[in-house]
Motif scaffolding. Structure first.
Motif, PDB file in Angstrom:
ATOM      1  N   ARG A 240       0.714  -1.092  -0.060  1.00 51.38           N
ATOM      2  CA  ARG A 240       0.046  -0.171  -0.030  1.00 51.38           C
ATOM      3  C   ARG A 240       0.805   1.137   0.067  1.00 51.38           C
ATOM      4  O   ARG A 240       0.302   2.346  -0.507  1.00 51.38           O
ATOM      5  N   ASP A 241       2.019   1.165   0.383  1.00 54.01           N
ATOM      6  CA  ASP A 241       2.821   2.287   0.496  1.00 54.01           C
ATOM      7  C   ASP A 241       3.847   2.689  -0.788  1.00 54.01           C
ATOM      8  O   ASP A 241       4.505   3.595  -0.872  1.00 54.01           O
ATOM      9  N   GLN A 242       3.654   1.911  -1.550  1.00 55.69           N
ATOM     10  CA  GLN A 242       4.551   2.064  -2.947  1.00 55.69           C
ATOM     11  C   GLN A 242       3.962   3.172  -3.688  1.00 55.69           C
ATOM     12  O   GLN A 242       2.830   3.316  -3.583  1.00 55.69           O
ATOM     13  N   PRO A 243       5.117   3.945  -4.351  1.00 51.77           N
ATOM     14  CA  PRO A 243       4.253   4.897  -5.148  1.00 51.77           C
ATOM     15  C   PRO A 243       3.428   4.483  -6.578  1.00 51.77           C
ATOM     16  O   PRO A 243       2.701   5.344  -6.827  1.00 51.77           O
ATOM     17  N   LYS A 244       3.740   3.652  -7.306  1.00 48.99           N
ATOM     18  CA  LYS A 244       2.877   2.913  -8.323  1.00 48.99           C
ATOM     19  C   LYS A 244       2.084   1.960  -7.533  1.00 48.99           C
ATOM     20  O   LYS A 244       2.200   0.798  -7.744  1.00 48.99           O
ATOM     21  N   LYS A 245       0.767   2.454  -7.351  1.00 48.05           N
ATOM     22  CA  LYS A 245       0.016   1.614  -6.814  1.00 48.05           C
ATOM     23  C   LYS A 245      -0.805   0.807  -7.885  1.00 48.05           C
ATOM     24  O   LYS A 245      -1.856   0.076  -7.597  1.00 48.05           O
ATOM     25  N   ALA A 246      -0.831   1.167  -9.114  1.00 45.96           N
ATOM     26  CA  ALA A 246      -1.469   0.480 -10.088  1.00 45.96           C
ATOM     27  C   ALA A 246      -0.388   0.164 -11.330  1.00 45.96           C
ATOM     28  O   ALA A 246       0.623   0.670 -11.271  1.00 45.96           O
ATOM     29  N   ALA A 247      -0.862  -0.911 -11.950  1.00 50.63           N
ATOM     30  CA  ALA A 247      -0.304  -1.171 -13.302  1.00 50.63           C
ATOM     31  C   ALA A 247      -1.094  -0.869 -14.459  1.00 50.63           C
ATOM     32  O   ALA A 247      -2.151  -0.917 -14.562  1.00 50.63           O
ATOM     33  N   LEU A 248      -0.361  -0.295 -15.676  1.00 53.89           N
ATOM     34  CA  LEU A 248      -1.377   0.117 -16.734  1.00 53.89           C
ATOM     35  C   LEU A 248      -0.662  -0.393 -17.898  1.00 53.89           C
ATOM     36  O   LEU A 248       0.472  -0.470 -18.199  1.00 53.89           O
ATOM     37  N   LEU A 249      -1.494  -1.481 -18.293  1.00 55.85           N
ATOM     38  CA  LEU A 249      -0.946  -2.264 -19.672  1.00 55.85           C
ATOM     39  C   LEU A 249      -1.742  -1.624 -20.807  1.00 55.85           C
ATOM     40  O   LEU A 249      -2.889  -1.487 -20.944  1.00 55.85           O
ATOM     41  N   SER A 250      -0.932  -1.043 -21.774  1.00 56.95           N
ATOM     42  CA  SER A 250      -1.687  -0.622 -23.110  1.00 56.95           C
ATOM     43  C   SER A 250      -1.200  -1.167 -24.307  1.00 56.95           C
ATOM     44  O   SER A 250       0.053  -1.719 -24.410  1.00 56.95           O
ATOM     45  N   GLY A 251      -1.770  -1.110 -25.422  1.00 57.41           N
ATOM     46  CA  GLY A 251      -1.251  -1.808 -26.569  1.00 57.41           C
ATOM     47  C   GLY A 251      -2.611  -1.891 -27.536  1.00 57.41           C
ATOM     48  O   GLY A 251      -3.750  -1.927 -27.068  1.00 57.41           O
ATOM     49  N   GLN A 252      -2.134  -2.205 -28.476  1.00 56.93           N
ATOM     50  CA  GLN A 252      -3.331  -2.469 -29.689  1.00 56.93           C
ATOM     51  C   GLN A 252      -4.283  -3.361 -29.313  1.00 56.93           C
ATOM     52  O   GLN A 252      -3.677  -4.302 -28.717  1.00 56.93           O
ATOM     53  N   PRO A 253      -5.534  -3.377 -29.748  1.00 54.34           N
ATOM     54  CA  PRO A 253      -6.199  -4.684 -29.569  1.00 54.34           C
ATOM     55  C   PRO A 253      -5.787  -6.051 -30.027  1.00 54.34           C
ATOM     56  O   PRO A 253      -5.119  -6.131 -31.054  1.00 54.34           O
ATOM     57  N   GLY A 254      -5.684  -7.207 -29.384  1.00 55.42           N
ATOM     58  CA  GLY A 254      -5.078  -8.295 -29.844  1.00 55.42           C
ATOM     59  C   GLY A 254      -3.877  -8.723 -29.520  1.00 55.42           C
ATOM     60  O   GLY A 254      -3.259  -9.805 -29.854  1.00 55.42           O
ATOM     61  N   VAL A 255      -3.008  -7.703 -28.938  1.00 60.08           N
ATOM     62  CA  VAL A 255      -1.587  -8.137 -28.539  1.00 60.08           C
ATOM     63  C   VAL A 255      -1.178  -8.792 -27.419  1.00 60.08           C
ATOM     64  O   VAL A 255      -0.324  -9.072 -27.092  1.00 60.08           O
ATOM     65  N   GLY A 256      -2.460  -9.214 -26.498  1.00 61.42           N
ATOM     66  CA  GLY A 256      -2.264  -9.934 -25.412  1.00 61.42           C
ATOM     67  C   GLY A 256      -2.297  -9.509 -23.946  1.00 61.42           C
ATOM     68  O   GLY A 256      -2.041 -10.124 -23.054  1.00 61.42           O
TER      69      GLY A 256
END
Length: 169
Positions: free
Chosen positions: A33-49
């Protein structure tokens, strides 16, 4: 279908996405809970996995997954009512199963770029939820340009389409 029959069953089998899977796995395992990056964001074109990567990593880690297609929740009030309470420790006491360690709960929000077509407060509410969350939050999007305001709060993982020769092998 051929695609389903030959889909990877382990994260280390994802063509072109093994490093992303390892990074995401390490992030979820060491999340606090204390870390600065509390979320992950995965981005990319549709169908890349993106969804496949998240599903396999969380399955391998034995996580309890709370899934939300964010494009279906397009405004601040609905998002607040449906998600905020589910990210608090009190509502998400870890589940104990016989002879198994407790499961780590993870909120997975797919298609957060779809929120930009609705109420302007939606992405701001996602940021607020991320800041206050007691569990890891994983967001996925196709169009990263629509969600730039969320990037500074997230581990930023961009998934590229694998090279054809990699897929053939």
């Amino acid at each position: 279908m051929w695609v389903n029959k030959h889909a990877p069953s382990q994260s280390n089998h994802i063509v072109g996405g093994v490093q992303t899977a390892v990074t995401l796995s390490n992030w979820v395992r060491t999340w606090s809970r204390d870390q600065p990056k509390k979320a992950a964001l995965l981005s990319g074109q549709p169908g890349v996995g993106k969804t496949l990567t998240v599903s396999l990593v969380l399955k391998e880690l034995g996580c309890d997954i709370i899934e939300l297609n964010a494009s279906d929740v397009r405004n601040k009030q609905t998002l607040n009512n449906t998600v905020r309470e589910s990210t608090k420790t009190g509502m998400l006491a870890f589940i104990m199963k016989k002879d198994k360690p407790p499961l780590k709960r993870v909120l997975v929000m797919d298609e957060i770029d779809g929120m930009s077509t609705g109420d302007m407060g939606g992405l701001a509410e996602v940021i607020s939820i991320i800041k206050d969350s007691d569990i890891p939050v994983i967001c996925m999007c196709n169009d990263r340009q629509k969600v730039t305001s969320i990037v500074k709060y997230c581990l930023d993982l961009k998934i590229q389409r694998p090279m054809k020769l990699s897929i053939i092998k």
